[in-house]
Design a protein around this motif. Structure first.
Motif, PDB file in Angstrom:
ATOM      1  N   LEU A   1     -52.718  14.895  -6.481  1.00 44.90           N
ATOM      2  CA  LEU A   1     -51.959  13.737  -6.027  1.00 44.90           C
ATOM      3  C   LEU A   1     -52.083  13.676  -4.513  1.00 44.90           C
ATOM      4  CD1 LEU A   1     -50.076  11.390  -6.704  1.00 44.90           C
ATOM      5  CD2 LEU A   1     -48.161  12.992  -6.583  1.00 44.90           C
TER       6      LEU A   1
ATOM      7  N   ASP B   1     -50.898   9.594  -0.259  1.00 46.28           N
ATOM      8  CA  ASP B   1     -50.569   8.180  -0.424  1.00 46.28           C
ATOM      9  C   ASP B   1     -50.296   7.800  -1.877  1.00 46.28           C
ATOM     10  OD1 ASP B   1     -53.212   8.402  -1.224  1.00 46.28           O
ATOM     11  OD2 ASP B   1     -53.848   6.534  -0.274  1.00 46.28           O
ATOM     12  N   GLY B   2     -50.126   8.807  -2.756  1.00 46.40           N
ATOM     13  CA  GLY B   2     -49.707   8.554  -4.129  1.00 46.40           C
ATOM     14  C   GLY B   2     -50.807   8.247  -5.124  1.00 46.40           C
TER      15      GLY B   2
ATOM     16  N   TYR C   1     -53.732   9.410  -7.757  1.00 46.50           N
ATOM     17  CA  TYR C   1     -54.129  10.541  -8.583  1.00 46.50           C
ATOM     18  C   TYR C   1     -55.647  10.650  -8.565  1.00 46.50           C
ATOM     19  CZ  TYR C   1     -49.405  10.966 -10.349  1.00 46.50           C
ATOM     20  OH  TYR C   1     -48.048  11.159 -10.450  1.00 46.50           O
TER      21      TYR C   1
END
Length: 103
Positions: free
Chosen positions: A63, A66-67, A69
């Motif tokens: 992760l 900046d979020g 995946y």
């Protein structure tokens, strides 16, 4: 993330300040916690598992800050017990159920 049949068991560990951030397993003092995957990520992983014909897989993701995946790999014989012991997720039970369903 451990996938067993249609069940997903996601866990996370913050390794940014760990001694060995490249491989989370090498940091014995890192705390693992259950993690909720976004629905779209879980759906994509289920599709991939199905296309590969896998019932079990240890899936490595990262992760980003900046979020986002990032998919790294699926290991069809990957370890899960250390995650189950740390998080209390019932991975062994799901695996036993999947094996019994195949008989």
């Amino acid at each position: 993330m451990t996938a067993v049949d249609k069940a997903f068991f996601a866990a996370s560990a913050d390794v940014r300040n760990a001694i060995y951030p490249q491989d989370v397993r090498m940091n014995l003092d890192v705390k693992y916690e259950p993690h909720d995957l976004p629905d779209d990520i879980a759906a994509s992983l289920k599709t991939l598992m199905h296309k590969l014909g896998l019932v079990y897989g240890a899936i490595d993701l990262r992760l980003t800050p900046d979020g986002q995946y990032v998919f790294l790999e699926i290991n069809p014989a990957g370890q899960f017990l250390f995650i189950e012991q740390a998080t209390g997720q019932k991975i062994s039970a799901a695996l036993a159920d999947a094996l019994l369903a195949e008989t």
